[in-house]
Each structure stands twice: as structure tokens, then as C-alpha cells.
Design an enzyme around this catalytic site. Structure first.
Site, PDB file in Angstrom:
ATOM      1  N   LEU A 210      37.800  36.122  39.695  1.00 33.91           N
ATOM      2  CA  LEU A 210      37.680  37.476  40.228  1.00 33.91           C
ATOM      3  C   LEU A 210      38.145  38.518  39.199  1.00 33.91           C
ATOM      4  CD1 LEU A 210      36.627  38.494  42.930  1.00 33.91           C
ATOM      5  CD2 LEU A 210      38.995  38.754  43.678  1.00 33.91           C
ATOM      6  N   CYS A 211      39.118  38.119  38.335  1.00 36.54           N
ATOM      7  CA  CYS A 211      39.615  39.101  37.361  1.00 36.54           C
ATOM      8  C   CYS A 211      38.537  39.454  36.336  1.00 36.54           C
ATOM      9  CB  CYS A 211      40.888  38.606  36.687  1.00 36.54           C
ATOM     10  SG  CYS A 211      40.687  37.072  35.804  1.00 36.54           S
ATOM     11  N   THR A 212      37.676  38.486  35.997  1.00 38.57           N
ATOM     12  CA  THR A 212      36.577  38.777  35.082  1.00 38.57           C
ATOM     13  C   THR A 212      35.629  39.780  35.735  1.00 38.57           C
ATOM     14  OG1 THR A 212      36.660  36.587  34.148  1.00 38.57           O
ATOM     15  CG2 THR A 212      34.589  37.768  33.856  1.00 38.57           C
TER      16      THR A 212
END
Ligand SMILES: [Zn+2]
Length: 428
Positions: A210-212
Site C-alpha cells: 500500500l505504501c508504494t
């Protein structure tokens, strides 16, 4: 009327070409193979079992290869998104069970073939059911279902009874964004490398973190996921997202497009947006066709001995050109299904049991989502029944070195499988 005219409606001439192939030895055919009527009879009397997402292709190919008694299992119903590649289904079939519609369609088109559909899961059936078949061909789309049929077929083998050995022909295509890969495998349960032996060759593809998606998108799909998972929540919290609502898809598309411009990423299209949010795998109809053709021709070879079969693994890559590579995968002594040794696993001794359990879902050699486990002396963690779960839950906080010794063996079970998996834990 000329006798050479092929008349599919009466059926007989349809098989002339095939009968020719089956009536003469090929350059590699076995010495003990007697071509001719016996071979044709062997083909026509072979009861074949088929299942899975490659179903349309496999079913069509089996029927056109001269098999007359085919059983098929599929639990799904027809969705509008299937119609572009699952060619046995029509608009009017939406909502109906795939197995039944496919069986009826092929029976109508190929006279003389009998197809018996079952709407449900392969796991609904037991060993007695699978024992009736000569060959099992699967194009399943889940690794869990593959592992289940594999261990069932290995478990059925009785060395005294050659009929109990059911060759498993497995076809798979990789379902992910923009990929066109697949494989065909021939597995002779207990004799050759099995699906479980090859498990680490099919490591789960990690989900895009999700951070990407949130911070550094690299691909157009990341922008679409951002619009879908993050922007929708922020801007349209009160609307329940509906992937069939055109206004919703358009909103996701425009939002993703804007983001892709910010990050100088090209390639976000409306169609890709639909594909990503509905999790539709794009444009792999041709990959399915290649893999289904390969697996079905293995079934034909095994049923008739007309030529040597694949030993034992063919991989196909079709992203850039067409590439195939064939090799013999090895049977492994530490295979939990067909071997008899525990599989070695390197672990961090300071990891908690809870983290270790979570990691088994991701580890290529395990891929177990709901494991319970024990050593020879004690239960480490048991999910069912609830009393035992409560009793073993405190162990989840303990470090592995407080629970097991370096080099100790543990037995792991998982509700998706009927067997235990044995691992020998080595501290890193
Ligand atoms: Zn194995």
C-alpha cells in the site's frame, strides 16, 4: 455425394484424421504399442476428468480429440466478464453454472460425446469418485485446489493396483497484470515430481504494498489502485463503490489519470481501469489456448500411447514473442506429499510463534494460510476447537527458541488440506 465430405453432424468422418494418427507407429512410440482399433477403443473408452478455469478450452479440445466420456467440475456461474474469452458462453447464459452450460454446448456441437457436469468444488468428491477415471486434467486457477487434487491422487496410489495410479495433467496460466505465462505438467502420482515438490517454483506474487501505491507509484496500475483504494475513501466515503457503475469507473479512471500525469506515468486507460478494479485478467485468451492445447495433447498421448508424453514440465512465456522451455522437475525426498522426509526451513529463533505462523502464508515452500502446529511432545498452536485455541493462544507471544529446539521437527496442518506438512526448523 462424395464420401470425403466431413459431416460433423453425423460425426464419424470427423475422426478420420485422428484415426490415421492412431493407426500407425510414430518415431517415438513404445514397442509394446499396438496401433489400430485397440488404440481407438482405448481413446473412446477413457473416462476423463476435467476441472478449472481453462475449462472451455480443455473441454473443447478433449471432445475434438475423440474422447467420448468426459466429466467436468466447476463451481462458478457465468459472469459478463467471462464472455470475451470463455467462448462456450453467451449473453443469455449469464448467471447459469459454467459446468452445465459448457457441457451442453460441446455435446450439441460434437455428436457422440457424453459430458457429465457437476456444479461444485473438486473437494466435494472423494477418492471413490476420482478412482473411476483414467486421467485427470486440471486447469485450476487456485494453488489450493491444485495442491488438494495432487495430494488426493498421491494418497490414492496402491502399489498392488496399477489402476489406482491416475496421471494428473496440470495446466496453469498466470493471472496478473500484463502477464502471459503458463505451464503444462505431467504428474504420475508417487512416481514423478508432484505439485507439492514444485511448490517453491510457484511462489505467491507479493501484493503491491500500500505504501508504494500511496507514495511512489511506478506503473499505471498503481495509480488506478490509488484512486480505487485511497482516493475513493477520502473523497467519496459515503458512496459504496460499485465496479459495474459506469459513473464510478469513470471517476476512478479520471482520478487515476490525473495522478499518473503528476508522476509522469503513461498508460492509464479506461479499459485497464475496469480490469484492475474488477480484477479481470487482460488478454490472456491466447495463453489459455496454448496451455490447454498442450495439456490436452498430453492426455491424448497418455490415453493412447501414440507418442511419449511430456517429461514433465513445459513452461511458456508469451509476453515478448513465444518462448517455451521443457525440463524434468525433480521428485523431492522432503516433499510433504510424495516424499518421506521433513522439509528444512530456516527461521529466526527470536521470532514469535505468531509471526512465524503469519509468515507461513508467504513462504514459498509452505503457502499455508491457516496453519495449526505441534511438535511430537506438545501442541504449539491449534485453531480448532475453540477451547484448544484459547489454551494455546499464549504461545503466540513466545519466541520460537522458547518453544522448539534448533533442528526440531514440527507438524503443520491446515484446514485446506487433508495431510500434515512436516518442517524441520533450523535457527538462523
Ligand atoms: Zn511431491
Amino acid at each position: 455425394m462424395s464420401t470425403s465430405v466431413i459431416t460433423p453432424s453425423t460425426g464419424q468422418n470427423r475422426w478420420n484424421h485422428l484415426h490415421k494418427v492412431l493407426s500407425k507407429p510414430g518415431p517415438f512410440s513404445d514397442e509394446d504399442w499396438v496401433p489400430g482399433q485397440d488404440t481407438i477403443n482405448a481413446l473412446e473408452s477413457s473416462k476423463i476428468f476435467g476441472a478449472g478455469g481453462l475449462g472451455c478450452e480443455i473441454l473443447k479440445n478433449l471432445a475434438l480429440s475423440g474422447f467420448k466420456d468426459i466429466h467436468v467440475i466447476d463451481m462458478d456461474t457465468i459472469d459478463i466478464s467471462n464472455l470475451n474469452r470463455q467462448f462456450l458462453f453467451r449473453q443469455a447464459d449469464i448467471g447459469k453454472p459454467k459446468a452445465e452450460v459448457a457441457a451442453a454446448f460441446v455435446e450439441r456441437r460434437v455428436k457422440g460425446v457424453k459430458i457429465t457436469p457437476y456444479v461444485g468444488k473438486i473437494q466435494d468428491k472423494d477418492e471413490d469418485y476420482y478412482m473411476q477415471f483414467k486421467i485427470i486434467i486440471c486447469g485450476l486457477d487456485s494453488i489450493e485446489a491444485r495442491r488438494w487434487i495432487n495430494s488426493t491422487l498421491v494418497g490414492m496410489v496402491d502399489l498392488e493396483d496399477p489402476e489406482s495410479l491416475k496421471p494428473l495433467i496440470d495446466g496453469g496460466t498466470e493471472g496478473s497484470w500484463l502477464s502471459a505465462r503458463g505451464q503444462a505438467r505431467v504428474i504420475l502420482p508417487t512416481l514423478s515430481s508432484c505439485i507439492e515438490c514444485q511448490l517453491d517454483m510457484h511462489a505467491p506474487r507479493p501484493a503491491v504494498p500500500l505504501c508504494t501505491i500511496a507514495t511512489i507509484p511506478r506503473q499505471p496500475q498503481h495509480c488506478i489502485e490509488w484512486a480505487h483504494q485511497i482516493a475513493w475513501q477520502e473523497k467519496r466515503k459515503d458512496d459504496t463503490f460499485d465496479s459495474d457503475d459506469m459513473e464510478h469507473i469513470s471517476w476512478i479512471y479520471n482520478t487515476a489519470l490525473e495522478r499518473s500525469h503528476q508522476f509522469h506515468i503513461h498508460g492509464v486507460t479506461f479499459q485497464m481501469t475496469q480490469g484492475v478494479v474488477k480484477n479481470i485478467i487482460p488478454a490472456i485468451a491466447s495463453t489459455n489456448a496454448v496451455i490447454a492445447a498442450s495439456t490436452t495433447s498430453e492426455v491424448l498421448k497418455i490415453a493412447t500411447s501414440c507418442n511419449p508424453y511430456l517429461e514433465n514440465y513445459m513452461m511458456y512465456a508469451g509476453e515478448e514473442g513465444v518462448y517455451t522451455y521443457t525440463f524434468e522437475a525433480e521428485k523431492k525426498a522432503d516433499c510433504p506429499v510424495c516424499g518421506n522426509l521433513a522439509r528444512n526451513m530456516n527461521v529466526d529463533a527470536n521470532m514469535t510463534l505468531g509471526d512465524f505462523i503469519d509468515s507461513l502464508g508467504e513462504k514459498a515452500e509452505a503457502q499455508l494460510k491457516k496453519p495449526s502446529m505441534r511438535t511430537e511432545e506438545k501442541t504449539l498452536y491449534q485453531r480448532f476447537p475453540p477451547q484448544l485455541e484459547e489454551h494455546t493462544r499464549p504461545n503466540l507471544q513466545l519466541k520460537l527458541r522458547e518453544l522448539v529446539e534448533d533442528g526440531q521437527e514440527i507438524a503443520v496442518s491446515d484446514p485446506a488440506y487433508t495431510i500434515d506438512f512436516r518442517f524441520r526448523l533450523h535457527f538462523k
